[in-house]
Design a protein around this motif. Sequence first.
Motif, PDB file in Angstrom:
ATOM      1  N   GLY A  89       0.877  -1.365  -0.007  1.00 40.43           N
ATOM      2  CA  GLY A  89      -0.026   0.159  -0.069  1.00 40.43           C
ATOM      3  C   GLY A  89       0.781   1.419  -0.157  1.00 40.43           C
ATOM      4  N   ALA A  90       2.152   1.469   0.022  1.00 34.77           N
ATOM      5  CA  ALA A  90       2.953   2.372  -0.061  1.00 34.77           C
ATOM      6  C   ALA A  90       2.617   3.112  -1.557  1.00 34.77           C
ATOM      7  N   ARG A  91       2.657   4.184  -1.315  1.00 27.48           N
ATOM      8  CA  ARG A  91       2.556   5.150  -2.349  1.00 27.48           C
ATOM      9  C   ARG A  91       3.635   6.002  -2.723  1.00 27.48           C
ATOM     10  N   VAL A  92       4.015   6.183  -4.059  1.00 26.68           N
ATOM     11  CA  VAL A  92       5.279   7.079  -4.473  1.00 26.68           C
ATOM     12  C   VAL A  92       4.863   8.461  -4.324  1.00 26.68           C
ATOM     13  N   VAL A  93       5.658   9.132  -3.569  1.00 29.10           N
ATOM     14  CA  VAL A  93       5.640  10.525  -3.914  1.00 29.10           C
ATOM     15  C   VAL A  93       6.778  11.411  -4.548  1.00 29.10           C
ATOM     16  N   GLY A  94       7.680  10.835  -5.091  1.00 31.10           N
ATOM     17  CA  GLY A  94       8.629  11.371  -5.799  1.00 31.10           C
ATOM     18  C   GLY A  94       9.965  10.442  -6.184  1.00 31.10           C
ATOM     19  N   PRO A  95      10.676  10.842  -6.794  1.00 29.58           N
ATOM     20  CA  PRO A  95      12.051  10.014  -6.927  1.00 29.58           C
ATOM     21  C   PRO A  95      12.496   9.347  -5.432  1.00 29.58           C
ATOM     22  N   LEU A  96      12.557   7.854  -5.859  1.00 32.69           N
ATOM     23  CA  LEU A  96      12.999   7.097  -4.599  1.00 32.69           C
ATOM     24  C   LEU A  96      12.226   7.201  -3.375  1.00 32.69           C
ATOM     25  N   SER A  97      11.119   7.838  -3.381  1.00 33.81           N
ATOM     26  CA  SER A  97      10.522   8.249  -2.073  1.00 33.81           C
ATOM     27  C   SER A  97       8.944   7.554  -1.820  1.00 33.81           C
ATOM     28  N   THR A  98       8.738   7.114  -0.824  1.00 32.23           N
ATOM     29  CA  THR A  98       7.247   6.671  -0.875  1.00 32.23           C
ATOM     30  C   THR A  98       6.660   7.056   0.728  1.00 32.23           C
ATOM     31  N   LEU A  99       5.272   6.943   0.605  1.00 31.23           N
ATOM     32  CA  LEU A  99       4.582   7.105   1.863  1.00 31.23           C
ATOM     33  C   LEU A  99       3.744   5.812   2.338  1.00 31.23           C
ATOM     34  N   ASP A 100       3.964   5.404   3.438  1.00 31.24           N
ATOM     35  CA  ASP A 100       2.965   4.198   3.662  1.00 31.24           C
ATOM     36  C   ASP A 100       1.637   4.707   4.237  1.00 31.24           C
TER      37      ASP A 100
END
Length: 445
Positions: A170-181
Motif C-alpha cells: 500500500g505504499a504510495r510513491v511521492v517522488g523519486p526514490l520516495s514513498t509514503l506508507d
Amino acid sequence: MSTDFTEDPAGVDRRTIMAGAAWTIPAIALAAAAPAQALSGPVSLAFDKPSYAGTLCSAISGAYVTVTSSGAPMGQQSVTVAVSSGFAFENGLSTYSGVSGSDGKVAVPTVLVKTASATGTLTASASGVSVSSPLTAPAATTTQTGRYRSFNGSGAENSGAAGSFSVPTGARVVGPLSTLDPDGTLRRLGGQAATNVTSAVAAWDHTGELAITYVYGSKAAYKLWDTNGNFYAPASGDFATVNPGALAVGPRMTLDTTRVFRLFLMSNQAPTGVTSAVGSWYSTGEPNATYVYGTKAAYGLWGTDGTFYPPASGDFDTVDSRTRAVGPRMILDSTGALRLSGSPISSGVTSVVGEWNNSGQLTATYIDGTGGHYRQWQSNGTLISSANVDFKVTAGAKVVGPRTTLDSSQVLRYLESQVDTGVSSAASTWTTTGDVQITYVNGAC
C-alpha cells in the motif's frame, strides 16, 4: 508536483499523491462561498453507490453525493462528508466540506484505505439531514516492492540506474526514490525518513540532491540527501506551521485548507485564496510555483535565497473556479482545455503532467481524445516541434510523469514500451542528466 483543493472534473489526479491508477496528485475540494439556492421542500441526500470498496493499493475515487429538494437537484448547498476510522481523505483529514453544483452534485475527494480489513462508513450531511454508505477494504498481502528505472530521450533504458527496495503493501510513491506508507511513514529507498506524515512530495534539485517536503501534524518540514545518498542535516528541518490537512505542493511549499500558499520564509509574500498550486525548481535552482486564485492563474519565481522576483512573476491567464495548476505556467480547466501561459495546447485532456527539464525547457505529457502526447517548449514559450512525440495509450491511462503512463490494468509504460506490470503507484521525473527516472511500487496487494 501539483496538489490542490479543487475537485478535478476531468478526472486528472496530480501527484501528491501519486497513488497508482488513482493518482495521480490528490484533489481535495475547497468549498467556494456562494448564496444558497432556495429550497422548495425537504432536503434529500443520496450517494451514487450503495457501498464503496477499496484496498491499501487502490483508493476509492469518483464518488459523489447528490442534493435534491422535492426531487429537483439543488445547487449551492453546503455538504459535509466524513469517513470513519481506517479511512481518510488524501490530505489526511476525515471530514470535507463542499458546495453542490447546479446538478446538485458534490464530488467526494478520493478516499484512502489506511488499514487493511477495515470496515466503516462514508457519511454526508446537509440541512440537518444525513445519509451513509458502507466502506470496506480486504486483508492485504506482504508482497509489494519499490523499484526505480531510468530511460534516456531515445527510450533506451539505463540499466546501471535501476534497483529495488522494500516497502510495506500500500505504499504510495511521492517522488523519486520516495514513498509514503498507509500508516504515515515516509521512506527514502525503503529507509524511514519521518513518521505521522499526511502529505509529501519529493524532487531532485538542480544539483542532483534529493529533497522531500512533507507535512506532519501542524508542521511542514524539509529533508535533503546529497548526491551520494547521505542525509544533510544543515539544510533540513521544520520550516512552517500549517493547519491540519495542509498539502505539500513543491520544494518547501505548502497549501493550507484555508487557501494560504506558503513558500518557506516567504509567508509575508504568500498569496491567499489559492485553490490549486504546483511548485518546482528551475534548472538553475530557483523555486517557482504556478497557482490558481479566484479567476486568475499566476506564476511566481523566487531566487535561491527566497527573494521574490517580480519581473518573471504575475497573472498569466483567466480561468474558471475549477481550474487546476498542472505545471509551470500551465493550467487545465474544467472543460479539459490545457493551456500554457494562456495559449491553448489541447482540448479534451483527461490527464497531464508539466515539468521543467534539466535544460530549463518546459515539457508536458498529456492524454486527450486522440491519445498520448509529449510536447516541449523553450523557456519563452516557443514550441520545439522537433521534440513532439505522439503515442498510443489504453482507455483509462493516467500520466504519472514525463513520457510515462499507468493504465487501468496496472501496466506502467514509457511512451509505448512496457516498463512493468502489477503497478499500483508510480511517478517519473527528469534527472539532472536529462534521463526520465521512474519510481514505482508493484506486486499483489
